[in-house]
Design a protein around this motif. Structure first.
Motif, PDB file in Angstrom:
ATOM      1  N   MET A   1      -4.546   3.861 -18.048  1.00 45.14           N
ATOM      2  CA  MET A   1      -5.465   4.886 -17.572  1.00 45.14           C
ATOM      3  C   MET A   1      -5.671   4.679 -16.068  1.00 45.14           C
ATOM      4  O   MET A   1      -5.995   3.587 -15.626  1.00 45.14           O
ATOM      5  CB  MET A   1      -6.786   4.764 -18.326  1.00 45.14           C
ATOM      6  N   LEU A   2      -5.505   5.751 -15.294  1.00 46.51           N
ATOM      7  CA  LEU A   2      -5.739   5.701 -13.854  1.00 46.51           C
ATOM      8  C   LEU A   2      -7.102   6.322 -13.560  1.00 46.51           C
ATOM      9  O   LEU A   2      -7.380   7.444 -13.991  1.00 46.51           O
ATOM     10  CB  LEU A   2      -4.650   6.461 -13.103  1.00 46.51           C
ATOM     11  N   TYR A   3      -7.939   5.594 -12.839  1.00 43.82           N
ATOM     12  CA  TYR A   3      -9.288   6.068 -12.528  1.00 43.82           C
ATOM     13  C   TYR A   3      -9.301   6.779 -11.179  1.00 43.82           C
ATOM     14  O   TYR A   3      -8.829   6.241 -10.187  1.00 43.82           O
ATOM     15  CB  TYR A   3     -10.274   4.906 -12.548  1.00 43.82           C
ATOM     16  N   ILE A   4      -9.861   7.978 -11.178  1.00 42.54           N
ATOM     17  CA  ILE A   4     -10.007   8.789  -9.978  1.00 42.54           C
ATOM     18  C   ILE A   4     -11.484   8.772  -9.608  1.00 42.54           C
ATOM     19  O   ILE A   4     -12.331   9.197 -10.397  1.00 42.54           O
ATOM     20  CB  ILE A   4      -9.576  10.264 -10.216  1.00 42.54           C
ATOM     21  N   GLY A   5     -11.817   8.292  -8.415  1.00 42.22           N
ATOM     22  CA  GLY A   5     -13.194   8.294  -7.949  1.00 42.22           C
ATOM     23  C   GLY A   5     -13.490   9.580  -7.211  1.00 42.22           C
ATOM     24  O   GLY A   5     -12.672  10.032  -6.401  1.00 42.22           O
ATOM     25  N   ILE A   6     -14.632  10.174  -7.487  1.00 41.77           N
ATOM     26  CA  ILE A   6     -14.995  11.456  -6.858  1.00 41.77           C
ATOM     27  C   ILE A   6     -16.367  11.341  -6.225  1.00 41.77           C
ATOM     28  O   ILE A   6     -17.347  11.012  -6.892  1.00 41.77           O
ATOM     29  CB  ILE A   6     -14.993  12.596  -7.900  1.00 41.77           C
ATOM     30  N   ASP A   7     -16.426  11.612  -4.918  1.00 42.22           N
ATOM     31  CA  ASP A   7     -17.702  11.709  -4.206  1.00 42.22           C
ATOM     32  C   ASP A   7     -17.949  13.188  -3.980  1.00 42.22           C
ATOM     33  O   ASP A   7     -17.184  13.856  -3.278  1.00 42.22           O
ATOM     34  CB  ASP A   7     -17.641  10.951  -2.874  1.00 42.22           C
ATOM     35  N   ILE A   8     -19.013  13.710  -4.583  1.00 36.79           N
ATOM     36  CA  ILE A   8     -19.222  15.157  -4.624  1.00 36.79           C
ATOM     37  C   ILE A   8     -20.421  15.574  -3.795  1.00 36.79           C
ATOM     38  O   ILE A   8     -21.417  14.860  -3.711  1.00 36.79           O
ATOM     39  CB  ILE A   8     -19.346  15.612  -6.100  1.00 36.79           C
ATOM     40  N   SER A   9     -20.290  16.729  -3.147  1.00 35.15           N
ATOM     41  CA  SER A   9     -21.397  17.313  -2.386  1.00 35.15           C
ATOM     42  C   SER A   9     -21.434  18.812  -2.676  1.00 35.15           C
ATOM     43  O   SER A   9     -20.636  19.310  -3.471  1.00 35.15           O
ATOM     44  CB  SER A   9     -21.210  17.058  -0.886  1.00 35.15           C
ATOM     45  N   LYS A  10     -22.320  19.520  -2.021  1.00 34.54           N
ATOM     46  CA  LYS A  10     -22.496  20.944  -2.309  1.00 34.54           C
ATOM     47  C   LYS A  10     -21.236  21.753  -2.016  1.00 34.54           C
ATOM     48  O   LYS A  10     -20.798  22.554  -2.839  1.00 34.54           O
ATOM     49  CB  LYS A  10     -23.664  21.501  -1.497  1.00 34.54           C
ATOM     50  N   ALA A  11     -20.610  21.544  -0.872  1.00 30.59           N
ATOM     51  CA  ALA A  11     -19.479  22.368  -0.464  1.00 30.59           C
ATOM     52  C   ALA A  11     -18.116  21.779  -0.833  1.00 30.59           C
ATOM     53  O   ALA A  11     -17.168  22.523  -1.079  1.00 30.59           O
ATOM     54  CB  ALA A  11     -19.530  22.619   1.041  1.00 30.59           C
ATOM     55  N   THR A  12     -18.000  20.461  -0.848  1.00 28.80           N
ATOM     56  CA  THR A  12     -16.708  19.819  -1.071  1.00 28.80           C
ATOM     57  C   THR A  12     -16.853  18.591  -1.969  1.00 28.80           C
ATOM     58  O   THR A  12     -17.968  18.132  -2.211  1.00 28.80           O
ATOM     59  CB  THR A  12     -16.071  19.355   0.256  1.00 28.80           C
ATOM     60  N   PHE A  13     -15.718  18.073  -2.397  1.00 27.96           N
ATOM     61  CA  PHE A  13     -15.699  16.758  -3.038  1.00 27.96           C
ATOM     62  C   PHE A  13     -14.436  16.028  -2.601  1.00 27.96           C
ATOM     63  O   PHE A  13     -13.402  16.637  -2.331  1.00 27.96           O
ATOM     64  CB  PHE A  13     -15.829  16.835  -4.558  1.00 27.96           C
ATOM     65  N   VAL A  14     -14.564  14.712  -2.486  1.00 27.46           N
ATOM     66  CA  VAL A  14     -13.451  13.863  -2.090  1.00 27.46           C
ATOM     67  C   VAL A  14     -13.002  13.089  -3.315  1.00 27.46           C
ATOM     68  O   VAL A  14     -13.822  12.472  -3.995  1.00 27.46           O
ATOM     69  CB  VAL A  14     -13.862  12.891  -0.955  1.00 27.46           C
ATOM     70  N   ALA A  15     -11.709  13.128  -3.598  1.00 26.01           N
ATOM     71  CA  ALA A  15     -11.148  12.404  -4.727  1.00 26.01           C
ATOM     72  C   ALA A  15     -10.268  11.276  -4.215  1.00 26.01           C
ATOM     73  O   ALA A  15      -9.472  11.476  -3.295  1.00 26.01           O
ATOM     74  CB  ALA A  15     -10.331  13.340  -5.610  1.00 26.01           C
ATOM     75  N   ARG A  99     -13.488   5.858  -3.012  1.00 25.85           N
ATOM     76  CA  ARG A  99     -12.715   4.653  -3.356  1.00 25.85           C
ATOM     77  C   ARG A  99     -13.568   3.665  -4.152  1.00 25.85           C
ATOM     78  O   ARG A  99     -13.105   3.063  -5.121  1.00 25.85           O
ATOM     79  CB  ARG A  99     -12.199   3.990  -2.088  1.00 25.85           C
ATOM     80  N   LEU A 100     -14.807   3.500  -3.728  1.00 22.28           N
ATOM     81  CA  LEU A 100     -15.723   2.591  -4.409  1.00 22.28           C
ATOM     82  C   LEU A 100     -15.974   3.054  -5.850  1.00 22.28           C
ATOM     83  O   LEU A 100     -15.984   2.248  -6.777  1.00 22.28           O
ATOM     84  CB  LEU A 100     -17.041   2.492  -3.641  1.00 22.28           C
ATOM     85  N   ILE A 101     -16.150   4.364  -6.036  1.00 20.49           N
ATOM     86  CA  ILE A 101     -16.383   4.918  -7.372  1.00 20.49           C
ATOM     87  C   ILE A 101     -15.143   4.712  -8.252  1.00 20.49           C
ATOM     88  O   ILE A 101     -15.261   4.381  -9.433  1.00 20.49           O
ATOM     89  CB  ILE A 101     -16.794   6.406  -7.280  1.00 20.49           C
ATOM     90  N   ALA A 102     -13.958   4.868  -7.673  1.00 22.06           N
ATOM     91  CA  ALA A 102     -12.722   4.622  -8.429  1.00 22.06           C
ATOM     92  C   ALA A 102     -12.631   3.152  -8.840  1.00 22.06           C
ATOM     93  O   ALA A 102     -12.267   2.840  -9.980  1.00 22.06           O
ATOM     94  CB  ALA A 102     -11.506   5.024  -7.602  1.00 22.06           C
ATOM     95  N   ASP A 103     -12.960   2.240  -7.921  1.00 32.33           N
ATOM     96  CA  ASP A 103     -12.970   0.802  -8.249  1.00 32.33           C
ATOM     97  C   ASP A 103     -13.973   0.502  -9.357  1.00 32.33           C
ATOM     98  O   ASP A 103     -13.691  -0.274 -10.271  1.00 32.33           O
ATOM     99  CB  ASP A 103     -13.321  -0.036  -7.014  1.00 32.33           C
ATOM    100  N   PHE A 104     -15.144   1.123  -9.263  1.00 31.17           N
ATOM    101  CA  PHE A 104     -16.169   0.951 -10.297  1.00 31.17           C
ATOM    102  C   PHE A 104     -15.610   1.373 -11.655  1.00 31.17           C
ATOM    103  O   PHE A 104     -15.770   0.671 -12.655  1.00 31.17           O
ATOM    104  CB  PHE A 104     -17.422   1.760  -9.946  1.00 31.17           C
ATOM    105  N   GLY A 105     -14.963   2.539 -11.718  1.00 31.65           N
ATOM    106  CA  GLY A 105     -14.388   3.016 -12.970  1.00 31.65           C
ATOM    107  C   GLY A 105     -13.339   2.071 -13.517  1.00 31.65           C
ATOM    108  O   GLY A 105     -13.305   1.785 -14.711  1.00 31.65           O
TER     109      GLY A 105
END
Length: 164
Positions: A1-15, A99-105
């Protein structure tokens, strides 16, 4: 399983996608077009998306990921913040957070988020943000009328929310 970290905001999100030397990040618009572009890069059995629970901004993404059959987790932001402290991460950017969220996952294997029912979606909030076309805000998402609790009466236009 590959974990994708997503930082989300109102207009955009970074994966943050796993790569040979760490993570590759990409920014998408937080609307149906951007989310569908993001989902097009994923495989249902291979990817697990992890994101922080940050207000209403994540629910359209979660909903469409679930509809596409892609595993997703919603994590308490305090857990991510504590993970950041443990890793002594000082700099705060959207890319680094993803990246941190992906590492956490990858390390913690968070539980999969499941909607209890389609009726729990709040289509009015999503349509006010311009995230869903008007047709999707009717009975395709919401099963019962919140004013009268009767789907048949609401469709017929005779429920208490239509009576003036």
């Amino acid at each position: 399983m590959l974990y994708i970290g997503i930082d989300i905001s109102k207009a955009t999100f970074v994966a943050a996608f796993p790569a040979k030397n760490g993570y590759m990040t990409e920014t998408f618009t937080n609307d149906t077009k951007g989310i569908r572009k993001f989902i097009g890069k994923l495989s249902a059995g291979m990817h697990h998306c992890v994101m922080e629970a940050t207000g209403n901004y994540c629910f359209l993404l979660l909903y469409l990921l679930e509809r596409a059959g892609i595993t997703a987790s919603l994590v308490n932001p305090k857990k991510i913040k504590n993970c950041s402290r443990v890793m002594m991460s000082v700099t705060k950017t959207d890319e680094k957070d993803a990246r941190l969220i992906a590492d956490f996952g990858k390390k913690m294997h968070p539980a999969t988020y499941k909607f209890h029912s389609d009726s729990l979606m709040l289509p009015t909030q999503l349509s006010l943000q311009g995230m869903l076309p008007a047709i999707e805000t009717t009975w395709q998402i919401r099963e019962t009328c919140y004013g009268c609790r009767s789907q048949q009466a609401h469709k017929a236009g005779v429920c208490s929310c239509h009576v003036q």
